[in-house]
Design a protein around this motif. Structure first.
Motif, PDB file in Angstrom:
ATOM      1  N   HIS A 174      41.092  36.203  49.989  1.00  0.00           N
ATOM      2  CA  HIS A 174      42.460  35.859  49.760  1.00  0.00           C
ATOM      3  C   HIS A 174      42.752  34.780  48.584  1.00  0.00           C
ATOM      4  O   HIS A 174      43.348  34.981  47.599  1.00  0.00           O
ATOM      5  CB  HIS A 174      43.003  35.450  50.991  1.00  0.00           C
ATOM      6  CG  HIS A 174      44.385  35.089  51.155  1.00  0.00           C
ATOM      7  ND1 HIS A 174      45.379  36.117  50.778  1.00  0.00           N
ATOM      8  CD2 HIS A 174      45.276  33.927  51.222  1.00  0.00           C
ATOM      9  CE1 HIS A 174      46.589  35.829  50.852  1.00  0.00           C
ATOM     10  NE2 HIS A 174      46.533  34.606  51.042  1.00  0.00           N
ATOM     11  N   ASP A 175      41.967  33.652  48.726  1.00  0.00           N
ATOM     12  CA  ASP A 175      42.038  32.850  47.683  1.00  0.00           C
ATOM     13  C   ASP A 175      41.130  32.997  46.491  1.00  0.00           C
ATOM     14  O   ASP A 175      40.006  33.750  46.887  1.00  0.00           O
ATOM     15  CB  ASP A 175      42.200  31.212  48.110  1.00  0.00           C
ATOM     16  CG  ASP A 175      41.042  30.917  49.038  1.00  0.00           C
ATOM     17  OD1 ASP A 175      40.115  31.811  49.563  1.00  0.00           O
ATOM     18  OD2 ASP A 175      40.906  29.788  49.541  1.00  0.00           O
ATOM     19  N   TRP A 176      41.287  32.396  45.443  1.00  0.00           N
ATOM     20  CA  TRP A 176      40.413  32.659  44.101  1.00  0.00           C
ATOM     21  C   TRP A 176      39.160  31.750  44.351  1.00  0.00           C
ATOM     22  O   TRP A 176      39.217  30.918  44.800  1.00  0.00           O
ATOM     23  CB  TRP A 176      41.061  32.304  42.911  1.00  0.00           C
ATOM     24  CG  TRP A 176      42.531  32.953  42.681  1.00  0.00           C
ATOM     25  CD1 TRP A 176      43.279  33.781  43.719  1.00  0.00           C
ATOM     26  CD2 TRP A 176      43.152  32.646  41.439  1.00  0.00           C
ATOM     27  NE1 TRP A 176      44.395  33.897  42.996  1.00  0.00           N
ATOM     28  CE2 TRP A 176      44.410  33.439  41.720  1.00  0.00           C
ATOM     29  CE3 TRP A 176      42.992  32.418  40.205  1.00  0.00           C
ATOM     30  CZ2 TRP A 176      45.511  33.488  40.935  1.00  0.00           C
ATOM     31  CZ3 TRP A 176      44.104  32.463  39.378  1.00  0.00           C
ATOM     32  CH2 TRP A 176      45.158  32.970  39.631  1.00  0.00           C
ATOM     33  N   PRO A 177      38.121  32.192  43.750  1.00  0.00           N
ATOM     34  CA  PRO A 177      36.820  31.386  43.626  1.00  0.00           C
ATOM     35  C   PRO A 177      37.135  30.293  42.741  1.00  0.00           C
ATOM     36  O   PRO A 177      37.729  30.500  41.634  1.00  0.00           O
ATOM     37  CB  PRO A 177      35.863  32.453  43.167  1.00  0.00           C
ATOM     38  CG  PRO A 177      36.325  33.813  43.276  1.00  0.00           C
ATOM     39  CD  PRO A 177      37.694  33.875  43.414  1.00  0.00           C
ATOM     40  N   ARG A 204      39.889  21.982  41.159  1.00  0.00           N
ATOM     41  CA  ARG A 204      40.088  22.206  42.491  1.00  0.00           C
ATOM     42  C   ARG A 204      40.937  23.337  42.760  1.00  0.00           C
ATOM     43  O   ARG A 204      41.138  23.525  43.902  1.00  0.00           O
ATOM     44  CB  ARG A 204      41.024  20.906  42.729  1.00  0.00           C
ATOM     45  CG  ARG A 204      40.311  19.556  42.737  1.00  0.00           C
ATOM     46  CD  ARG A 204      41.292  18.591  43.282  1.00  0.00           C
ATOM     47  NE  ARG A 204      42.139  18.037  42.210  1.00  0.00           N
ATOM     48  CZ  ARG A 204      43.616  18.536  42.774  1.00  0.00           C
ATOM     49  NH1 ARG A 204      43.821  19.017  44.057  1.00  0.00           N
ATOM     50  NH2 ARG A 204      44.502  18.225  42.102  1.00  0.00           N
ATOM     51  N   LEU A 205      41.376  24.251  41.730  1.00  0.00           N
ATOM     52  CA  LEU A 205      42.147  25.449  42.169  1.00  0.00           C
ATOM     53  C   LEU A 205      41.136  26.441  42.584  1.00  0.00           C
ATOM     54  O   LEU A 205      40.472  27.143  42.015  1.00  0.00           O
ATOM     55  CB  LEU A 205      42.867  25.983  41.011  1.00  0.00           C
ATOM     56  CG  LEU A 205      43.871  26.987  41.354  1.00  0.00           C
ATOM     57  CD1 LEU A 205      44.933  26.513  41.954  1.00  0.00           C
ATOM     58  CD2 LEU A 205      44.469  27.739  39.923  1.00  0.00           C
ATOM     59  N   ALA A 210      34.077  31.013  48.094  1.00  0.00           N
ATOM     60  CA  ALA A 210      34.268  32.091  47.330  1.00  0.00           C
ATOM     61  C   ALA A 210      33.335  32.000  46.228  1.00  0.00           C
ATOM     62  O   ALA A 210      32.821  32.898  45.858  1.00  0.00           O
ATOM     63  CB  ALA A 210      35.615  32.430  47.036  1.00  0.00           C
ATOM     64  N   SER A 211      33.556  30.924  45.451  1.00  0.00           N
ATOM     65  CA  SER A 211      32.663  30.882  44.226  1.00  0.00           C
ATOM     66  C   SER A 211      31.121  31.015  44.626  1.00  0.00           C
ATOM     67  O   SER A 211      30.460  31.507  43.677  1.00  0.00           O
ATOM     68  CB  SER A 211      32.957  29.300  43.519  1.00  0.00           C
ATOM     69  OG  SER A 211      32.193  29.278  42.445  1.00  0.00           O
ATOM     70  N   GLN A 212      30.646  30.322  45.557  1.00  0.00           N
ATOM     71  CA  GLN A 212      29.442  30.597  46.235  1.00  0.00           C
ATOM     72  C   GLN A 212      28.901  32.000  46.315  1.00  0.00           C
ATOM     73  O   GLN A 212      27.894  32.346  45.946  1.00  0.00           O
ATOM     74  CB  GLN A 212      29.214  29.676  47.278  1.00  0.00           C
ATOM     75  CG  GLN A 212      27.443  29.603  47.889  1.00  0.00           C
ATOM     76  CD  GLN A 212      27.356  28.818  49.017  1.00  0.00           C
ATOM     77  OE1 GLN A 212      28.264  28.432  49.629  1.00  0.00           O
ATOM     78  NE2 GLN A 212      26.163  28.700  49.348  1.00  0.00           N
ATOM     79  N   SER A 224      41.360  39.406  44.757  1.00  0.00           N
ATOM     80  CA  SER A 224      42.203  38.268  45.160  1.00  0.00           C
ATOM     81  C   SER A 224      43.562  38.233  45.437  1.00  0.00           C
ATOM     82  O   SER A 224      44.432  38.989  44.768  1.00  0.00           O
ATOM     83  CB  SER A 224      41.510  36.771  44.898  1.00  0.00           C
ATOM     84  OG  SER A 224      40.244  36.507  45.087  1.00  0.00           O
ATOM     85  N   ALA A 225      44.418  37.250  46.105  1.00  0.00           N
ATOM     86  CA  ALA A 225      45.737  36.984  45.976  1.00  0.00           C
ATOM     87  C   ALA A 225      46.035  35.723  46.219  1.00  0.00           C
ATOM     88  O   ALA A 225      45.802  35.116  45.291  1.00  0.00           O
ATOM     89  CB  ALA A 225      46.338  37.908  47.113  1.00  0.00           C
TER      90      ALA A 225
END
Length: 416
Positions: A174-177, A204-205, A210-212, A224-225
């Protein structure tokens, strides 16, 4: 295989399906699958609205209830993850994934399935560092604190996804990496959303979890959204390594970039949703440390050797088949002829799909286990409202898409 990707659904299934039908007719294409990147809002009745973190004046039944009741049937196989505006009580019934309605499949809090030979993974919710190390301590009916924390990503679910070794074609979050903006035109993004600038500059955005996962799984596509804008990026995994095409999309509103058509190489159809062997083996291996209290999971002592578990799951799937268990209604459906639902809250429903899957995997049912704490939350209660991380109150009721607006779906392409 042509896959339609949608950003935040916000319960607007009628409008999204109508738009896809319009695209098929005008562009002479056939869409095989719809993916939704969260805020799906699988609301069956007025009681479900009370489990959704949306201010009361913005709560609306929208159109999912029609598909749950059988009044309408999804014209495309639909797969979705959860966001931060969901009927969390219903999604908790299907923690491991399952049919939210006929032809509409929830990937679970974390999950991997196959559609034909395309492997699709996903992580529901949004990242919040305060709850990341916690267990899944929330139970319906939610209070002012747990109605927010219930959709915060947990380390346990991310750790399970990190165990995946076989290639993932598509991943949904849902949120971005976090730092994905470094790989795209972040200056143009800031021109559209100036209030992102400081968070982008400070790194911080987005979601650290998700990045991991992006760095570990390296999928071909990541969608994503959440932030209600379109943003594309190309991620190079090491020098000469694989590429991930990232795309974030908007919410379903007229003249907004909420939809994209992507063409992916695949075997010839027909296609169907099937369980994924490796994911079921990971689920079985880690279920013994499933954290259901404020305390997080203890990963020490978990045997990470999966060969025997894979073989056990493979044998079971060969006997039964790979199709998910059938959809079963677990709550009364909204009746527009009867306003003001007065039914009492029935607590956690045991979804027969979940029970059948756990029996198939020879695992106990734990979702209705009471947390071993009188105070379910390890953090002070907060009022429901916008915070610096969640971007909650930016979501407003969605206007109906008129027929004339169907041609305003922007940037629909056959390829990224």
């Amino acid at each position: 295989m042509k896959i339609a990707v949608e950003g935040c659904m916000h319960g607007e299934l009628d409008n999204v399906y109508k738009t896809l039908k319009h695209l098929e007719e005008t562009q002479n294409i056939k869409i095989d699958l719809l993916l939704c990147c969260g805020d799906f809002q699988a609301v069956r009745n007025e009681q479900d609205l009370k489990s959704m973190n949306v201010p009361p004046k913005f709560r609306s039944m929208n159109s999912f209830w029609k598909y749950y009741s059988g009044l309408e049937v999804a014209p495309y196989p639909t797969i979705f993850i959860g966001g931060n505006h969901e009927a969390s009580n219903y999604l908790w019934e299907m923690y491991y994934g399952g049919w939210a309605a006929p032809n509409i499949y929830f990937l679970g809090v974390a999950g991997v399935i196959k559609f034909g030979n395309v492997r699709i993974g996903g992580l529901s919710g949004i990242y919040n560092a305060r709850h990341y190390k916690s267990g899944h301590f929330e139970r319906p009916p939610y209070d002012q604190s747990t109605i927010r924390s219930v959709y915060h990503v947990r380390e346990y679910d991310v750790h399970k996804l990190i165990q995946i070794e076989e290639p993932i074609d598509i991943f949904l979050s849902h949120d971005w990496p976090v730092r994905i903006t470094d790989c795209g035109d972040w200056r143009e993004l800031v021109r559209q959303k100036p209030f992102f600038k400081q968070e982008i500059e400070e790194g911080r955005l987005g979601s650290k979890a998700a990045s991991q996962l992006l760095g570990k799984l390296k999928p071909q596509y990541w969608f994503s959204a959440h932030l209600h804008c379109k943003f594309a990026a190309l991620v190079q995994h090491g020098e000469g390594g694989p590429l991930t095409k990232f795309l974030a999309l908007d919410k379903c509103l007229p003249r907004r970039d909420f939809l994209q058509i992507v063409e992916i190489e695949s075997e010839a159809g027909p296609y169907e949703i099937q369980y994924d062997e490796e994911w079921l083996a990971i689920t079985r291996r880690f279920n013994s440390i499933f954290p259901l209290t404020p305390k997080g999971a203890d990963f020490r002592g978990v045997n990470l050797e999966m060969d025997d578990c894979r073989q056990w799951v493979r044998s079971r799937l060969q006997q039964r088949g790979c199709k998910p268990f059938e959809f079963v209604k677990t709550a009364p459906c909204y009746d527009p002829s009867q306003s003001n639902f007065h039914g009492s809250f029935a607590g956690c429903h045991r979804n027969p799909q979940t029970e059948s899957l756990l029996q198939f995997l020879d695992l106990p049912y734990l979702l209705d286990k009471n947390p071993e704490s009188t105070d379910l939350s390890p953090y002070p209660s907060r009022s429901i409202g916008r915070g610096p991380v969640d971007y909650d109150s930016e979501d407003i009721p969605i206007d109906d898409l008129e027929d004339d607006d169907l041609s305003n779906v922007q940037d629909v392409e056959t390829e990224l």
